[in-house]
Write a protein that holds these residues in place. Sequence first.
Motif, PDB file in Angstrom:
ATOM      1  N   ALA A  81       6.603  -1.271   2.128  1.00 60.18           N
ATOM      2  CA  ALA A  81       6.727  -1.541   0.970  1.00 60.18           C
ATOM      3  C   ALA A  81       5.249  -1.597   0.328  1.00 60.18           C
ATOM      4  O   ALA A  81       4.281  -1.713   1.021  1.00 60.18           O
ATOM      5  N   ILE A  82       5.205  -1.597  -0.878  1.00 65.79           N
ATOM      6  CA  ILE A  82       4.169  -1.742  -1.796  1.00 65.79           C
ATOM      7  C   ILE A  82       4.394  -2.971  -2.578  1.00 65.79           C
ATOM      8  O   ILE A  82       5.062  -3.077  -3.400  1.00 65.79           O
ATOM      9  N   ILE A  83       3.484  -3.810  -2.237  1.00 66.06           N
ATOM     10  CA  ILE A  83       3.598  -5.201  -2.837  1.00 66.06           C
ATOM     11  C   ILE A  83       2.208  -5.626  -3.363  1.00 66.06           C
ATOM     12  O   ILE A  83       0.987  -5.003  -2.790  1.00 66.06           O
ATOM     13  N   GLU A  84       2.094  -6.637  -4.109  1.00 66.81           N
ATOM     14  CA  GLU A  84       0.777  -7.265  -4.587  1.00 66.81           C
ATOM     15  C   GLU A  84       0.244  -8.424  -3.474  1.00 66.81           C
ATOM     16  O   GLU A  84       0.796  -9.134  -2.932  1.00 66.81           O
ATOM     17  N   ALA A 133      12.738  -0.462   2.348  1.00 71.71           N
ATOM     18  CA  ALA A 133      12.929   1.038   2.842  1.00 71.71           C
ATOM     19  C   ALA A 133      11.859   1.194   4.045  1.00 71.71           C
ATOM     20  O   ALA A 133      10.900   0.760   4.232  1.00 71.71           O
ATOM     21  N   PRO A 134      12.334   2.149   4.825  1.00 68.07           N
ATOM     22  CA  PRO A 134      11.384   2.775   6.163  1.00 68.07           C
ATOM     23  C   PRO A 134      10.369   3.339   5.663  1.00 68.07           C
ATOM     24  O   PRO A 134       9.449   3.691   6.622  1.00 68.07           O
ATOM     25  N   SER A 135      10.015   3.703   4.400  1.00 75.00           N
ATOM     26  CA  SER A 135       8.808   4.527   3.938  1.00 75.00           C
ATOM     27  C   SER A 135       8.356   4.429   2.675  1.00 75.00           C
ATOM     28  O   SER A 135       9.387   3.954   1.836  1.00 75.00           O
ATOM     29  N   VAL A 136       7.428   4.776   2.265  1.00 73.91           N
ATOM     30  CA  VAL A 136       6.802   4.991   0.819  1.00 73.91           C
ATOM     31  C   VAL A 136       5.762   5.921   0.745  1.00 73.91           C
ATOM     32  O   VAL A 136       5.281   6.456   1.828  1.00 73.91           O
ATOM     33  N   TRP A 149      -3.781  -4.278  -7.729  1.00 75.43           N
ATOM     34  CA  TRP A 149      -3.281  -5.251  -6.644  1.00 75.43           C
ATOM     35  C   TRP A 149      -2.332  -4.731  -5.870  1.00 75.43           C
ATOM     36  O   TRP A 149      -1.768  -5.315  -4.997  1.00 75.43           O
ATOM     37  N   GLN A 150      -2.095  -3.600  -5.988  1.00 80.42           N
ATOM     38  CA  GLN A 150      -0.829  -2.776  -4.950  1.00 80.42           C
ATOM     39  C   GLN A 150      -1.493  -2.693  -3.552  1.00 80.42           C
ATOM     40  O   GLN A 150      -2.779  -2.295  -3.374  1.00 80.42           O
ATOM     41  N   SER A 151      -0.845  -3.012  -2.480  1.00 78.45           N
ATOM     42  CA  SER A 151      -1.259  -2.742  -1.080  1.00 78.45           C
ATOM     43  C   SER A 151       0.039  -2.223  -0.386  1.00 78.45           C
ATOM     44  O   SER A 151       1.139  -2.524  -0.799  1.00 78.45           O
TER      45      SER A 151
END
Length: 141
Positions: free
Chosen positions: A46-49, A100-103, A117-119
Amino acid sequence: MYTDVLDVDTTRRRIVDLTDTARGFCASHGDGLCNVFVPHATAGVAIIETGAGSDHDSPASGRCPQIDTLERLLPRDDRYRHAHGSPGRGADHVLPALVAPSVTVPVSGGEPLLGTWQSVVLADLNRDNPRRSVRLSFVEG
């Protein structure tokens, strides 16, 4: 396409920040797309803060609100038909429906174009298998 496979241990952390590794992988490439993929039925990407205090309620608690939320959504109890592994392991198999299994991240000049702030993180609730493979792939564009 360029690719690399990481070995990740999730014993200590259920959410593992992969951002610096992805940046390092992309640094030797120009413009294109970086895909981060976990080939496991019980983990997701995932892409999260992170880093702004959102990854822990407080430094002393060591609790991660994202994991707490996932565990509330996917309780580890006997409601699942999954019959092997630790109790509630069936929830682990539902996780990829939510994470999801990918980004895929756009890359410019070798730098992933993430927000401040995205990681990019690996999310893994499965306590039975803490060894994960993560595939980084770069496609020039």
